[in-house]
Design a protein around this motif. Structure first.
Motif, mmCIF file in Angstrom:
data_model
loop_
_atom_site.group_PDB
_atom_site.id
_atom_site.type_symbol
_atom_site.label_atom_id
_atom_site.label_comp_id
_atom_site.label_asym_id
_atom_site.label_seq_id
_atom_site.Cartn_x
_atom_site.Cartn_y
_atom_site.Cartn_z
ATOM 1 N N HIS A 16 0.845 -1.198 0.000
ATOM 2 C CA HIS A 16 0.000 0.000 0.000
ATOM 3 C C HIS A 16 0.883 1.254 0.000
ATOM 4 N N ASP A 17 1.974 1.199 0.758
ATOM 5 C CA ASP A 17 2.864 2.359 0.856
ATOM 6 C C ASP A 17 3.598 2.637 -0.448
ATOM 7 N N GLU A 18 3.978 1.583 -1.176
ATOM 8 C CA GLU A 18 4.764 1.779 -2.388
ATOM 9 C C GLU A 18 3.911 2.038 -3.634
ATOM 10 N N ALA A 19 2.610 1.808 -3.551
ATOM 11 C CA ALA A 19 1.728 1.933 -4.717
ATOM 12 C C ALA A 19 1.826 3.293 -5.407
ATOM 13 N N PRO A 20 1.819 4.428 -4.692
ATOM 14 C CA PRO A 20 1.923 5.718 -5.389
ATOM 15 C C PRO A 20 3.248 5.884 -6.147
ATOM 16 N N LEU A 21 4.333 5.330 -5.623
ATOM 17 C CA LEU A 21 5.624 5.422 -6.320
ATOM 18 C C LEU A 21 5.606 4.612 -7.611
ATOM 19 N N LEU A 22 4.970 3.446 -7.579
ATOM 20 C CA LEU A 22 4.876 2.635 -8.794
ATOM 21 C C LEU A 22 3.998 3.315 -9.834
ATOM 22 N N THR A 23 2.938 3.976 -9.387
ATOM 23 C CA THR A 23 2.076 4.717 -10.311
ATOM 24 C C THR A 23 2.870 5.837 -10.980
ATOM 25 N N GLU A 24 3.701 6.511 -10.219
ATOM 26 C CA GLU A 24 4.549 7.571 -10.774
ATOM 27 C C GLU A 24 5.573 6.981 -11.746
ATOM 28 N N LEU A 25 6.169 5.861 -11.384
ATOM 29 C CA LEU A 25 7.155 5.193 -12.234
ATOM 30 C C LEU A 25 6.541 4.765 -13.565
ATOM 31 N N ALA A 26 5.275 4.352 -13.542
ATOM 32 C CA ALA A 26 4.607 3.873 -14.754
ATOM 33 C C ALA A 26 4.437 4.974 -15.795
ATOM 34 N N LYS A 27 4.577 6.227 -15.394
ATOM 35 C CA LYS A 27 4.458 7.341 -16.342
ATOM 36 C C LYS A 27 5.676 7.466 -17.246
ATOM 37 N N ASP A 28 6.769 6.779 -16.907
ATOM 38 C CA ASP A 28 7.987 6.795 -17.718
ATOM 39 C C ASP A 28 7.781 5.892 -18.927
ATOM 40 N N GLY A 29 7.600 6.480 -20.080
ATOM 41 C CA GLY A 29 7.313 5.732 -21.306
ATOM 42 C C GLY A 29 8.459 4.878 -21.812
ATOM 43 N N ARG A 30 9.634 4.990 -21.211
ATOM 44 C CA ARG A 30 10.786 4.202 -21.665
ATOM 45 C C ARG A 30 10.766 2.784 -21.119
#
Length: 194
Positions: free
Chosen positions: A93-107
């Motif tokens: 639950h704590d790491e979910a927002p960071l993964l969502t942000e990471l997913a924005k990297d199209g590379r």
């Protein structure tokens, strides 16, 4: 005639195994118990990602289209961040927002392996935090986690364009270890083979 040194020798023979055990216990404590669990080595680094097919999380959609399950071919040609997670995992639950942000990297692509979870709970979890995963494979019995060498959830892997595991992080992604460790490992994988 009895040997006068025999009682001293016997106590030494009893003490020696105890000393050996205490020494080994201390070694294990300092190497595993008190150390950083994210530094546990993985024998899979440099080896191809497991060729495990995992079914899709039923009922999970992105923009109206079903989110596919995991296929081994998903790792070829793209850098992937593979996250093993579950709705019942508090650090997930704590790491979910960071993964969502990471997913924005199209590379790169973020891939999820949902570990021993109830489908309704997994969908609710992704509904609450957002779905960062391009694919979500369901590991209902834990076999895929064993093949990936997972100790427990969450764990995150970086898989290079060649399909080989480049890095493994044990424990949750935090702002600190993302900047200090995970981001440099992702950058290294993105630069390799270009």
């Amino acid at each position: 005639m009895r040997d006068a040194a025999a009682p001293g020798r016997r106590s030494w023979l009893v003490t020696l195994p105890l000393l050996l055990f205490a020494t080994l216990a201390a070694l294990f404590w300092f190497r595993l118990g008190s150390g950083d669990p994210s530094k546990i080595p993985s024998a899979l680094i440099g080896r191809p990602a497991p060729q495990t097919r995992l079914p899709a999380l039923q009922g999970l959609a992105n923009a109206g289209a079903p989110v596919p399950g995991l296929e081994p071919a998903d790792f070829k040609g793209r850098v992937s961040v593979v996250n093993v997670w579950a709705s019942w995992c508090v650090p997930c639950h704590d790491e979910a927002p960071l993964l969502t942000e990471l997913a924005k990297d199209g590379r790169l692509q973020v891939v999820g392996i949902n570990y021993k979870d109830a489908p309704d709970n997994a969908r609710r979890f992704l509904g609450r935090y957002g779905n960062p995963y391009r694919v979500v494979g369901v590991d209902g019995n834990g076999r895929a986690a064993i093949e990936w060498g997972v100790y427990g959830v969450p764990e995150t892997f970086v898989v290079g364009r060649d399909g080989a595991i480049a890095y493994k992080m044990v424990g949750p992604v935090t702002p600190e270890n993302y900047e200090r460790v995970l981001k440099p490992e992702i950058d290294k994988a993105l630069k390799a083979g270009t």
